[in-house]
Structures are given as structure tokens and as C-alpha cells.
Write a protein that holds these residues in place. Structure first.
Motif, PDB file in Angstrom:
ATOM      1  N   THR A  14       0.831  -1.211   0.000  1.00  0.00           N
ATOM      2  CA  THR A  14       0.000   0.000   0.000  1.00  0.00           C
ATOM      3  C   THR A  14       0.867   1.263   0.000  1.00  0.00           C
ATOM      4  N   ASN A  38       0.299  -6.452   3.789  1.00  0.00           N
ATOM      5  CA  ASN A  38      -1.052  -5.939   3.553  1.00  0.00           C
ATOM      6  C   ASN A  38      -1.525  -6.267   2.144  1.00  0.00           C
ATOM      7  N   ALA A  40      -3.253  -5.459  -1.398  1.00  0.00           N
ATOM      8  CA  ALA A  40      -3.305  -4.281  -2.268  1.00  0.00           C
ATOM      9  C   ALA A  40      -3.399  -4.748  -3.708  1.00  0.00           C
TER      10      ALA A  40
END
Length: 300
Positions: A14, A38, A40
Motif C-alpha cells: 500500500t 497488507n 493491495a
């Protein structure tokens, strides 16, 4: 050297920095993967989220296994880690080489100072990486002096700016102060709010753009205490394509992030603002004077 490489980035997908690097090499025809803590989506890039909290207890070892297995599955030609912290440490434990590490600044000034274990992880990454990328000569000299890293394996890939995209354009100036750091004490946003309160005494109608975040209590408390709500316009997430318009709608760009150790250079956003013709007000960080002459193209 092969025309098309299989490149694996290691870091937060991100992050605009990861997105920039990954997307740029994908557009050049390379096969690009990102192993990220994360989820994304990046155009023409394969993102592999690790799904576990990599820096907590047992998850540290589970993440190590996950990252190692992903690297074996991807079979990259090269790994490029961004931000030399715990996630990069897990990557270098995989034993895969060649391994390139890019320093962001806070990995030296914040992560490496957390505790003895964080410092040992940082030292291990620096010593085991085949190449270390830094923002400026100040950081290169710092690594040589404090970590005994051979200058031959430290590279300075000076960031470029697309001057056809980031250029001065006549536009209504409806923003006096532009501040694009995330709202956080870590980035000195509380310093910016204190300064804004002082400036408002002379210019009561001054306006500032700020990425507000209610999770950062001290910053929000200062805004409320100084009654600055009418002077601050909240900025939500914006696309990269919108940045030139925002810069050209502003009069001054401000960056209050201060660090006593080198590593972050001047910051890409500051260079983009300068490319659009904005004067900048910036903290006196190591390396800043390579780009800014005080009282000429900015205030330090």
C-alpha cells in the motif's frame, strides 16, 4: 543480463514507494511480484499478502516460513526490500540472493533505535544484503562510519521527477499551506499544528490541507484546543494523478518530519512540490541542504 527479469519486492504494497517501483518495472515488461504484509492491487503486478502479523511472537516464525515458501514459489531473479525492518529481516533469513535493501530513513532513525534486537536485525540486513540503496551521500557516509558497510555496495539512486507531469501550471491558489505527510507525531504533525496556530495570529483566515487521522489523539487534541477546525481542510486518499493539480492550487508546501539520523533524503513529495514551483518549508534533516538553499528555494 536477461531482457526480462522476475523481480520480487518485499514491503508494504500500500506504500506509494513500493507502488512506484513495482509499477515502473512492470511497465518495462518485467514480471513483478510483491510480498506484502497488507493486501493491495497494483496494475500488472502480482501481490502476495502474508496474512499474519509478522512482528508478534509465534507469528514472527510463521511469517518467516510463509515468506521463504513464497520466494521458493516465485523463483525471482532478484529480491528488493524496502524499509529495512522486521519484514525485510524475515526476507533475508530466506537465504535468497541477490538481495537489495532500500533505506527509507525511519528504519535508521526509529526502528534501529527501538531495542537491541531491532538494532541487531538492522545490522544483519545491512551486512547480508548484496546492495544497499540510500537517498544521499550523507546516509552513505553514515553507514560506512557507524555500520562499517563497504562503500562499494552502497548505491545512491537519485529519485527523478517527471517534469512534464509535475510542472507549474496557472491555477486558482485556494490552499495557502499544503501538508501531505500522514497526520502523526512521528512525522512532526504536532509541530506543524503548533506553527499554524502561531501563524494564524497574524493571518486569521489562513487555510491548510492536512491528512487528518482521529487515531492520533495528540494532533487532534491540539487542533481542538487551538480551535483550528475552520483553518484546516481534511484531505482523504488521493490518486497520484491528482497531485499536480493540488500542488498548483497551493502557495507553500510544508514538511515537518525531523530525524537526527540520515536516511530519508529530502522526500519525493517535496521534490514534486518544488518541480511545480512551490517554495518549501522543511525540517533541518541530514541531507536536506543538498537540495535546498535556505532563503533561496525554501526555508529550512
Amino acid at each position: 543480463m536477461k531482457k526480462n527479469l522476475k523481480i520480487c519486492y518485499l514491503g508494504d504494497a500500500t506504500s506509494p514507494h513500493i507502488v512506484f517501483w513495482a509499477r515502473s518495472f512492470a511497465r518495462l515488461g518485467h514480471e513483478v511480484h510483491v510480498i506484502s504484509p497488507n493486501k493491495a492491487e497494483i496494475e500488472n503486478v502480482i501481490v502476495h499478502p502474508t496474512k499474519t502479523e509478522y512482528n508478534k511472537g509465534l507469528n514472527f516464525f510463521l511469517s518467516h516460513i510463509t515468506i521463504r515458501n513464497l520466494i521458493k514459489k516465485i523463483k525471482p531473479d532478484i529480491i528488493h526490500a524496502h524499509y529495512l525492518g522486521t519484514f525485510s529481516f524475515l526476507g533475508i533469513l530466506s537465504g535468497f540472493r541477490p538481495f537489495v535493501g532500500t533505506i527509507w530513513g525511519s528504519d535508521l532513525s526509529i526502528f534501529g533505535k527501538k531495542n537491541i534486537f531491532a538494532n541487531l536485525m538492522l545490522k544483519h540486513i545491512l551486512r547480508k544484503s548484496n546492495l544497499i540503496e540510500v537517498a544521499d551521500k550523507t546516509t552513505k557516509d553514515f553507514l560506512f562510519k557507524n555500520y562499517k558497510i563497504d562503500n562499494k555496495k552502497i548505491d545512491i539512486p537519485y529519485w527523478g521527477i517527471n517534469i512534464n507531469e509535475f510542472r507549474p501550471v496557472k491555477h486558482k491558489k485556494n490552499i495557502e499551506l499544503l501538508y501531505l505527510r500522514k497526520s502523526s507525531e512521528k512525522y512532526g504533525t504536532d509541530v506543524f499544528i503548533n506553527a499554524l496556530n502561531i501563524v494564524r495570529k497574524t493571518f486569521p483566515n489562513i487555510t491548510a490541507i492536512l491528512k487528518r487521522d482521529n487515531r492520533h489523539v495528540k494532533v487532534e487534541r491540539l487542533i481542538s484546543e487551538y480551535k483550528l477546525e475552520k483553518n484546516i481542510k481534511a484531505l482523504n486518499w488521493i490518486q497520484d494523478s491528482e497531485l499536480p493539480k493540488i500542488f498548483n492550487s497551493s502557495i507553500i508546501y510544508v514538511d515537518s518530519f525531523y530525524r537526527d539520523k540520515p536516511g530519508g533524503g529530502i522526500g519525493v513529495t517535496v521534490m514534486e512540490a518544488m518541480s511545480c514551483g512551490l517554495p518549501v518549508v522543511i525540517a533541518d534533516n541530514p541531507g536536506v541542504r543538498d537540495y535546498i538553499n535556505h532563503n533561496q528555494n525554501g526555508l529550512i
